[in-house]
Design a protein around this motif. Structure first.
Motif, mmCIF file in Angstrom:
data_model
loop_
_atom_site.group_PDB
_atom_site.id
_atom_site.type_symbol
_atom_site.label_atom_id
_atom_site.label_comp_id
_atom_site.label_asym_id
_atom_site.label_seq_id
_atom_site.Cartn_x
_atom_site.Cartn_y
_atom_site.Cartn_z
ATOM 1 N N TYR A 163 0.818 -1.215 0.000
ATOM 2 C CA TYR A 163 0.000 0.000 0.000
ATOM 3 C C TYR A 163 0.853 1.267 0.000
ATOM 4 O O TYR A 163 0.458 2.299 -0.555
ATOM 5 C CB TYR A 163 -0.927 0.004 1.223
ATOM 6 C CG TYR A 163 -2.018 -1.040 1.156
ATOM 7 C CD1 TYR A 163 -3.011 -0.964 0.180
ATOM 8 C CD2 TYR A 163 -2.051 -2.102 2.055
ATOM 9 C CE1 TYR A 163 -4.014 -1.914 0.103
ATOM 10 C CE2 TYR A 163 -3.052 -3.066 1.990
ATOM 11 C CZ TYR A 163 -4.027 -2.975 1.014
ATOM 12 O OH TYR A 163 -5.014 -3.928 0.937
ATOM 13 N N GLY A 164 2.021 1.180 0.627
ATOM 14 C CA GLY A 164 2.900 2.347 0.684
ATOM 15 C C GLY A 164 3.344 2.785 -0.697
ATOM 16 O O GLY A 164 3.299 3.983 -1.031
ATOM 17 N N VAL B 174 1.871 2.007 -3.574
ATOM 18 C CA VAL B 174 0.676 2.448 -4.309
ATOM 19 C C VAL B 174 0.333 3.891 -3.947
ATOM 20 O O VAL B 174 -0.014 4.705 -4.816
ATOM 21 C CB VAL B 174 -0.520 1.524 -4.014
ATOM 22 C CG1 VAL B 174 -1.801 2.093 -4.623
ATOM 23 C CG2 VAL B 174 -0.258 0.122 -4.558
ATOM 24 N N THR B 175 0.445 4.214 -2.661
ATOM 25 C CA THR B 175 0.156 5.580 -2.200
ATOM 26 C C THR B 175 1.124 6.581 -2.812
ATOM 27 O O THR B 175 0.712 7.655 -3.284
ATOM 28 C CB THR B 175 0.242 5.656 -0.662
ATOM 29 O OG1 THR B 175 -0.695 4.743 -0.087
ATOM 30 C CG2 THR B 175 -0.057 7.072 -0.175
ATOM 31 N N ILE B 176 2.411 6.229 -2.821
ATOM 32 C CA ILE B 176 3.428 7.124 -3.397
ATOM 33 C C ILE B 176 3.174 7.332 -4.875
ATOM 34 O O ILE B 176 3.226 8.467 -5.379
ATOM 35 C CB ILE B 176 4.846 6.555 -3.166
ATOM 36 C CG1 ILE B 176 5.188 6.582 -1.668
ATOM 37 C CG2 ILE B 176 5.881 7.361 -3.951
ATOM 38 C CD1 ILE B 176 6.477 5.872 -1.321
ATOM 39 N N GLY C 192 0.328 7.039 -6.394
ATOM 40 C CA GLY C 192 -0.895 7.834 -6.500
ATOM 41 C C GLY C 192 -0.630 9.318 -6.310
ATOM 42 O O GLY C 192 -1.162 10.158 -7.063
ATOM 43 N N ILE C 193 0.201 9.647 -5.325
ATOM 44 C CA ILE C 193 0.545 11.051 -5.072
ATOM 45 C C ILE C 193 1.287 11.640 -6.268
ATOM 46 O O ILE C 193 0.980 12.745 -6.730
ATOM 47 C CB ILE C 193 1.398 11.184 -3.790
ATOM 48 C CG1 ILE C 193 0.557 10.816 -2.557
ATOM 49 C CG2 ILE C 193 1.947 12.599 -3.645
ATOM 50 C CD1 ILE C 193 1.353 10.711 -1.277
#
Length: 419
Positions: free
Chosen positions: A377-378, A380-382, A384-385
């Motif tokens: 998830y980390g 994916v979050t990066i 996404g940002i």
């Protein structure tokens, strides 16, 4: 920091692929950027006959020079640069940016010494090659996409570079020269990238405001947050009282000189009978000293004064990184930008040589990732940002995901048919 080896291989794979695709463009950007740093010196030499004049005893009035410029210029001038040297022709400016042209008047004879149209200059072509690959808005988007992926290359490169089995001076901070050509060029690429990674991020930040998508979004954020130039900076809403005869350009220049503004000082001419004179200075070495001051064209009275502190924080930050990007903060900044351009060229060339040495015939040599690896998830979050901040990067990621999905679907079909 303990590294996740599977994640390391996954990041190395995408660093490899993105780097291979971006490499020709990065080389072009670094070389053209380095050349453009010599713009001032190059144009001082090639345009000397136009910009410099023979000093004589008396000068003709600036008002008369303005009238001559109005007749001689391709477009009617909307501003004038105040000369600070006696052997300098008076520059009358029309338009801005790529549409800018300047007609130069000999202040002693009143003759037109020449006209410089920005889009016809050699350095303008270098800048267009650097900013849009000579392909207009489509080229600008390609450069923006490459710049976005360069941010990813820096982040993934730092993770891949980070040692997993303890620190060692050789191979991490200085290249190994006794372990073969491939290792040597790999070290040149990785170590150079490490040393200039922070500066590269700053350089990229200075280039993004010129881009189409990111630049447009940034301007929208400035407008929403009211952190751009205030309306008063452009003199919106200000009017001159047309009760008397307008003051002469000579009188206006005298008032501008009395302000003792540092840097290059420009006088913007009134737009129509209700318009105002505006005085501004460009001083990249000390942005805080920049001002915009408006005057009544008939009385010469100061109507409004704007300091740099009146400008919104996002615009001030934007102008700072853009000036840094162009090496405008003095000799140290110019040398630093030239060094970064050279090191980026060396780093990219070393990566290409290392790849060619590593590459086997009939294979691209793309690093393999264990099938058991799952993106956390980390990550994916990066991603996404980054996709939100850099929309073209986000669009390219979606295309890559679509390609990967199609490949998986084809594999499943082949397995189904074989059964």
């Amino acid at each position: 920091m303990k590294k996740n080896e599977k994640l390391n291989k996954w990041l190395w794979k995408w660093h490899f692929i993105a780097g291979l695709i971006s490499l020709p463009f990065i080389l072009l950007l670094s070389i053209t950027g380095g050349i453009y740093l010599f713009k001032t010196d190059y144009e001082a030499s090639t345009q000397k006959a136009i910009k410099e004049v023979t000093i004589q005893e008396n000068t003709i009035p600036l008002q008369q020079q303005w009238e001559i410029a109005n007749k001689a210029a391709i477009k009617k001038p909307n501003a004038m640069i105040i000369s600070d040297r006696k052997n300098q022709a008076t520059e009358f400016v029309s338009g801005r940016f790529s549409g800018k042209s300047s007609v130069y008047i000999d202040p002693y004879t009143g003759k037109v010494s020449g006209e410089i149209v920005t889009r016809n200059t050699d350095m303008y072509k270098i800048r267009k090659l650097h900013g849009e690959l000579l392909m207009g808005t489509f080229g600008t988007k390609i450069v923006e996409l490459i710049a976005s992926w360069m941010v990813v290359l820096i982040l993934t490169g730092l993770y891949v570079w980070w040692p997993s089995r303890g620190w060692n001076l050789k191979g991490f901070f200085i290249p190994r020269i006794k372990e073969g050509k491939r290792t040597f060029y790999r070290d040149i690429h990785a170590i150079t990238g490490f040393w200039i990674s922070g500066m590269l991020i700053l350089v990229l930040a200075g280039g993004f405001p010129w881009t189409d998508v990111f630049g447009s979004n940034f301007k929208t954020v400035q407008k929403i947050t009211n952190t751009g130039f205030p309306n008063t900076w452009q003199g919106i809403g200000l009017q001159s009282n047309s009760d008397t005869k307008p003051i002469s350009l000579d009188q206006m220049v005298a008032k501008a000189k009395a302000l003792q503004l540092p840097g290059s000082v420009k006088i913007h001419f009134p737009k129509g009978p209700k318009g105002v004179f505006s005085v501004s200075n460009t001083n990249p070495s000390d942005l805080d000293t920049q001002q915009k001051i408006h005057f009544d064209q008939y009385t010469g009275k100061m109507l409004l004064k704007n300091n740099w502190q009146d400008v919104g924080i996002l615009m001030r930050g934007r102008m700072w990184v853009m000036a840094f990007h162009q090496g405008e903060f003095g000799t140290w900044n110019w040398i630093l930008m030239l060094c970064i351009a050279i090191l980026l060229t060396i780093m990219s060339t070393a990566a290409l040589v290392s790849f060619l040495i590593r590459k086997r015939k009939g294979s691209w040599g793309v690093p393999k990732v264990p099938h058991t690896f799952n993106i956390g998830y980390g990550i994916v979050t990066i991603i996404g940002i980054l996709a939100v901040v850099f929309p073209l990067f986000g669009a390219s990621v979606l295309i890559l995901l679509l390609i990967e999905l199609i490949k998986k679907m084809r594999k499943k079909r082949k397995v189904a048919f074989s059964v």
